[in-house]
Scaffold this active site. Structure first.
Site, PDB file in Angstrom:
ATOM      1  N   ARG A 139       0.863  -1.191   0.000  1.00  0.00           N
ATOM      2  CA  ARG A 139       0.000   0.000   0.000  1.00  0.00           C
ATOM      3  C   ARG A 139       0.892   1.232   0.000  1.00  0.00           C
ATOM      4  O   ARG A 139       1.489   1.582   1.009  1.00  0.00           O
ATOM      5  CB  ARG A 139      -0.918  -0.008   1.221  1.00  0.00           C
ATOM      6  CG  ARG A 139      -1.985  -1.094   1.173  1.00  0.00           C
ATOM      7  CD  ARG A 139      -2.840  -0.958  -0.046  1.00  0.00           C
ATOM      8  NE  ARG A 139      -4.088  -1.735   0.055  1.00  0.00           N
ATOM      9  CZ  ARG A 139      -4.953  -1.826  -0.919  1.00  0.00           C
ATOM     10  NH1 ARG A 139      -4.723  -1.223  -2.074  1.00  0.00           N
ATOM     11  NH2 ARG A 139      -6.052  -2.525  -0.764  1.00  0.00           N
ATOM     12  N   ALA A 149     -11.025  -6.915  -1.443  1.00  0.00           N
ATOM     13  CA  ALA A 149     -11.793  -5.680  -1.591  1.00  0.00           C
ATOM     14  C   ALA A 149     -11.476  -5.021  -2.910  1.00  0.00           C
ATOM     15  O   ALA A 149     -10.484  -5.360  -3.556  1.00  0.00           O
ATOM     16  CB  ALA A 149     -11.474  -4.728  -0.433  1.00  0.00           C
ATOM     17  N   GLU A 208     -14.777  -8.997  -7.017  1.00  0.00           N
ATOM     18  CA  GLU A 208     -13.505  -8.776  -6.324  1.00  0.00           C
ATOM     19  C   GLU A 208     -13.038 -10.023  -5.581  1.00  0.00           C
ATOM     20  O   GLU A 208     -11.847 -10.342  -5.581  1.00  0.00           O
ATOM     21  CB  GLU A 208     -13.607  -7.593  -5.358  1.00  0.00           C
ATOM     22  CG  GLU A 208     -13.674  -6.262  -6.042  1.00  0.00           C
ATOM     23  CD  GLU A 208     -12.414  -5.892  -6.810  1.00  0.00           C
ATOM     24  OE1 GLU A 208     -11.314  -6.390  -6.493  1.00  0.00           O
ATOM     25  OE2 GLU A 208     -12.525  -5.087  -7.752  1.00  0.00           O
ATOM     26  N   GLU A 262      -9.418 -11.647  -6.696  1.00  0.00           N
ATOM     27  CA  GLU A 262      -8.279 -11.598  -5.779  1.00  0.00           C
ATOM     28  C   GLU A 262      -7.969 -12.920  -5.096  1.00  0.00           C
ATOM     29  O   GLU A 262      -6.828 -13.134  -4.688  1.00  0.00           O
ATOM     30  CB  GLU A 262      -8.511 -10.519  -4.711  1.00  0.00           C
ATOM     31  CG  GLU A 262      -8.506  -9.126  -5.299  1.00  0.00           C
ATOM     32  CD  GLU A 262      -8.529  -8.030  -4.251  1.00  0.00           C
ATOM     33  OE1 GLU A 262      -8.627  -8.335  -3.035  1.00  0.00           O
ATOM     34  OE2 GLU A 262      -8.436  -6.851  -4.649  1.00  0.00           O
ATOM     35  N   GLU A 306      -4.789  -5.604 -13.975  1.00  0.00           N
ATOM     36  CA  GLU A 306      -3.489  -5.097 -14.404  1.00  0.00           C
ATOM     37  C   GLU A 306      -2.964  -4.157 -13.319  1.00  0.00           C
ATOM     38  O   GLU A 306      -3.728  -3.429 -12.693  1.00  0.00           O
ATOM     39  CB  GLU A 306      -3.670  -4.334 -15.715  1.00  0.00           C
ATOM     40  CG  GLU A 306      -2.382  -3.951 -16.383  1.00  0.00           C
ATOM     41  CD  GLU A 306      -2.626  -3.251 -17.705  1.00  0.00           C
ATOM     42  OE1 GLU A 306      -1.993  -2.201 -17.926  1.00  0.00           O
ATOM     43  OE2 GLU A 306      -3.445  -3.751 -18.501  1.00  0.00           O
TER      44      GLU A 306
END
Length: 194
Positions: A72, A84, A100, A104, A146
């Protein structure tokens, strides 16, 4: 015929002017000039965001929670979070949560239950996160966006609390999910929004 008008709250701030500052891919920033309840004026810096979804996804008989680990940039560190993602304009939050989760983690949910919707930083941002729950999952393949780099793992409740203590889990959506899971483990029920 009488109109059914609701009086504004005594603390209501009327917007007098909006000045766009920045328009990005995910957010925009504006400065509003507002009239205060006492008649004075002030400025408010506001971040506009389309909202997001998150999923508390339990596997292995509800003994483990799916999390992703990713870098992050605003925090300059790697974080562990529940799956998320950002809502696309006009997208249904339930559909976004399913998308999502699968992108993920590779898991598809047989059903998603809405737990809560909450604001992340109401002092300056309009973002609302819609938190969902799933425990009937079918494993598939991860399909990352991406420019998205992450790993997925399933952790126990004890591991989740250890990650909280270590600061590896520190975001609101994941903390809320861990507390909801703890409550479910203790009482057998989830804190569903009424």
């Amino acid at each position: 015929m009488t109109e059914n008008r609701k009086e504004p709250h005594p603390f209501y701030e009327e917007t007098l002017e909006t000045k766009p500052i920045f328009q990005g891919r995910m957010i925009s920033l504006q400065v509003d000039t507002v009239r205060l309840p006492d008649g004075g004026t002030a400025t408010r810096e506001i971040v506009r965001h389309p909202g997001a979804v998150a999923v508390l996804a339990l596997v292995e008989g509800k003994s483990k929670m799916l999390v992703v680990e990713q870098y992050r940039k605003p925090l300059e560190r790697v974080q562990v979070e529940i799956p998320a993602g950002k809502l696309e304009p006009g997208e249904d939050p339930l559909e976004a949560a399913a998308r999502e989760l699968e992108e993920e983690t590779g898991y598809r949910a047989e059903g998603l239950t809405h737990l809560q919707s909450f604001s992340t930083s109401p002092g300056f941002a309009e973002e609302i996160v819609h938190l969902y729950y799933a425990d009937e999952l079918v494993q598939g393949e991860i399909h990352l966006d991406e420019e998205e780099f992450l790993t997925c793992e399933a952790i126990t409740l004890e591991q989740a609390w250890q990650y909280v203590r270590e600061g590896r889990i520190c975001d609101a959506k994941t903390l809320l999910a861990v507390y909801a899971w703890q409550l479910q483990a203790a009482t057998g029920s989830l804190p569903l929004r009424g």
